[in-house]
Design an enzyme around this catalytic site. Structure first.
Site, PDB file in Angstrom:
ATOM      1  N   ASP A   1       0.942  -1.308  -0.075  1.00  0.00           N
ATOM      2  CA  ASP A   1       0.058   0.126  -0.078  1.00  0.00           C
ATOM      3  C   ASP A   1       0.614   1.242  -0.014  1.00  0.00           C
ATOM      4  O   ASP A   1       0.288   2.275  -0.171  1.00  0.00           O
ATOM      5  CB  ASP A   1      -1.081   0.004   1.239  1.00  0.00           C
ATOM      6  CG  ASP A   1      -0.372  -0.424   2.545  1.00  0.00           C
ATOM      7  OD1 ASP A   1       0.643  -0.102   2.572  1.00  0.00           O
ATOM      8  OD2 ASP A   1      -1.091  -0.182   3.381  1.00  0.00           O
TER       9      ASP A   1
ATOM     10  N   ASP B   1      -1.207  -6.733  -0.370  1.00  0.00           N
ATOM     11  CA  ASP B   1      -1.024  -5.864   1.045  1.00  0.00           C
ATOM     12  C   ASP B   1      -2.374  -5.487   1.128  1.00  0.00           C
ATOM     13  O   ASP B   1      -3.185  -4.640   0.299  1.00  0.00           O
ATOM     14  CB  ASP B   1      -0.094  -4.757   0.749  1.00  0.00           C
ATOM     15  CG  ASP B   1       0.173  -4.120   2.222  1.00  0.00           C
ATOM     16  OD1 ASP B   1       0.023  -4.931   3.214  1.00  0.00           O
ATOM     17  OD2 ASP B   1       0.973  -3.218   2.203  1.00  0.00           O
TER      18      ASP B   1
ATOM     19  N   LYS C   1      -0.906  -9.896   3.131  1.00  0.00           N
ATOM     20  CA  LYS C   1      -0.198  -9.448   4.378  1.00  0.00           C
ATOM     21  C   LYS C   1      -1.085  -8.521   5.125  1.00  0.00           C
ATOM     22  O   LYS C   1      -1.798  -7.532   4.334  1.00  0.00           O
ATOM     23  CB  LYS C   1       1.137  -8.324   3.928  1.00  0.00           C
ATOM     24  CG  LYS C   1       1.650  -7.757   5.077  1.00  0.00           C
ATOM     25  CD  LYS C   1       2.968  -7.368   4.413  1.00  0.00           C
ATOM     26  CE  LYS C   1       3.027  -5.982   3.944  1.00  0.00           C
ATOM     27  NZ  LYS C   1       2.230  -4.922   4.700  1.00  0.00           N
TER      28      LYS C   1
ATOM     29  N   GLU D   1      -1.624  -5.871   8.770  1.00  0.00           N
ATOM     30  CA  GLU D   1      -0.844  -5.323   9.776  1.00  0.00           C
ATOM     31  C   GLU D   1      -1.252  -5.581  11.166  1.00  0.00           C
ATOM     32  O   GLU D   1      -2.703  -5.192  11.241  1.00  0.00           O
ATOM     33  CB  GLU D   1      -0.747  -3.667   9.404  1.00  0.00           C
ATOM     34  CG  GLU D   1      -0.019  -3.156   8.466  1.00  0.00           C
ATOM     35  CD  GLU D   1       0.248  -1.622   8.112  1.00  0.00           C
ATOM     36  OE1 GLU D   1      -0.203  -1.019   9.047  1.00  0.00           O
ATOM     37  OE2 GLU D   1       0.675  -1.409   7.148  1.00  0.00           O
TER      38      GLU D   1
ATOM     39  N   GLU E   1       8.626  -4.667  10.633  1.00  0.00           N
ATOM     40  CA  GLU E   1       9.227  -3.201   9.905  1.00  0.00           C
ATOM     41  C   GLU E   1       9.501  -2.281  11.173  1.00  0.00           C
ATOM     42  O   GLU E   1       8.883  -2.065  12.216  1.00  0.00           O
ATOM     43  CB  GLU E   1       7.977  -2.526   9.431  1.00  0.00           C
ATOM     44  CG  GLU E   1       8.317  -1.295   8.838  1.00  0.00           C
ATOM     45  CD  GLU E   1       7.520  -0.320   7.773  1.00  0.00           C
ATOM     46  OE1 GLU E   1       6.580  -1.222   7.414  1.00  0.00           O
ATOM     47  OE2 GLU E   1       7.783   0.654   7.401  1.00  0.00           O
TER      48      GLU E   1
HETATM   49  O1  KIV Z   1       3.487  -1.489   1.714  1.00  0.00           O
HETATM   50  C1  KIV Z   1       4.573  -1.587   1.718  1.00  0.00           C
HETATM   51  O2  KIV Z   1       5.152  -1.333   0.952  1.00  0.00           O
HETATM   52  C2  KIV Z   1       5.014  -2.425   2.912  1.00  0.00           C
HETATM   53  C3  KIV Z   1       6.521  -2.332   3.079  1.00  0.00           C
HETATM   54  C4  KIV Z   1       6.887  -0.868   3.788  1.00  0.00           C
HETATM   55  C5  KIV Z   1       7.034  -3.473   3.940  1.00  0.00           C
HETATM   56  O3  KIV Z   1       4.383  -2.769   3.713  1.00  0.00           O
END
Ligand code: KIV
Length: 295
Positions: free
Chosen positions: A56, A95, A125, A127, A194
């Site tokens: 993202d 993401d 992915k 968070e 991160e």
């Molecule tokens: O969205 C993204 O690019 C990320 C990276 C910073 C790991 O989550």
């Protein structure tokens, strides 16, 4: 060129165990980069990057927002499908954008599933911390592999009051270590850490069977990811998250665009061989027709 071997979660696990993988028997930490388009994806796969993240951060580096919050699922799914067409063999991670998994478990499953069904991703992915354990369990139970992103969670930037490293105190570090265990128990297939201290990332990497990917979290993880624009010197104004430059793309592009503008202004582009031409007989016929019409 030989077709690269498909990278799967089993490849990443094997690499964690120190085994050699792929047709060229690569070992050691695996590389992951963010990617936001088909052409770049194809070059990355050819270069041997094992995993691509349609992150993202697209909102920051490609759309010019000052956070990742405005990115939508539709944006990222369209991009992820293009990245997959460019890089059919990489381990592709989609993401999950802000508010696509936080509202309810049902929405989380449905939205994660879109990355798998519409963009052929290998994994999504999200968070997380321990409060998201049920969500990770439910997405996993639906057959969708989850990468748990711990440490600095950019979608929570407004709670931190900025992009600040996490886990620097013993208490915070312990919390992240426990979260990593909880995510493993909830069924996550990989962890992404991160902006946490290298020492904490090393402890987590040793304490889990899961492949651990570091993002500005030191050298001891099983894989590394960075925002591609940051390592290419392709700055769009946002502060780079990593510091080692591998190219000066901004300088290269600036020179190219300036030269193009000068060539156009000076009628040096396009010249004869960069143009389409008519055959002489057709041109004569055209001129004759125009003459006839004007009489
Ligand atoms: O969205 C993204 O690019 C990320 C990276 C910073 C790991 O989550």
């Amino acid at each position: 060129m030989n077709k690269p071997t498909k990278v799967t979660i089993r490849t990443l696990r094997a690499r964690k165990r120190g085994e050699k993988t792929g047709s060229d028997n690569t070992s050691g930490p695996f590389s992951m980069l963010t990617c936001y388009d088909y052409s770049t994806a194809a070059i990355m796969e050819e270069a041997g990057i094992e995993s691509l993240l349609v992150g993202d951060t697209y909102g920051e580096v490609c759309l010019g927002y000052n956070s990742t919050l405005a990115v939508t699922l539709d944006h990222l799914i369209t991009i992820a499908a293009g990245v997959r067409r460019g890089a059919p063999s990489v381990f592709l991670v989609g993401d999950m954008p802000f508010l696509t998994y936080q509202v309810s478990v049902e929405e989380a499953i449905r939205n994660s599933g879109r990355f798998m069904a519409e963009a052929d991703c290998d994994c999504v992915k999200i968070e997380v911390d321990r409060r998201h354990a049920e969500t990770v369990k439910a997405i996993t139970a639906a057959g969708i592999p989850v990468m748990a992103h711990l440490g600095l969670k950019p979608q929570s930037v407004n709670q931190y009051g900025g992009y600040v490293a996490q886990g620097k105190s013993a208490e915070e570090a312990l919390f992240i270590l426990e979260d990593a265990k909880i995510m493993e128990q909830a069924g996550a297939v990989a962890l992404l850490l991160e902006a946490i201290p290298a020492e904490v990332a090393a402890l987590i990497t040793c304490s889990t069977e899961l492949p651990v990917i570091g993002c500005v979290s030191g050298p001891n993880c099983d894989g590394q990811v960075v925002v591609t624009h940051d390592i290419l010197g392709y700055s769009s104004g946002h502060p780079p998250r990593s510091v080692k430059p591998y190219a000066d793309l901004r300088g290269t592009l600036l020179n190219a665009f300036r030269s193009y503008a000068q060539d156009v202004g000076g009628r040096k582009f396009p010249i004869g061989e960069q143009s389409i031409h008519m055959e002489a007989t057709q041109l004569d016929t055209l001129r004759q027709s125009l003459d006839d019409q004007s009489r």
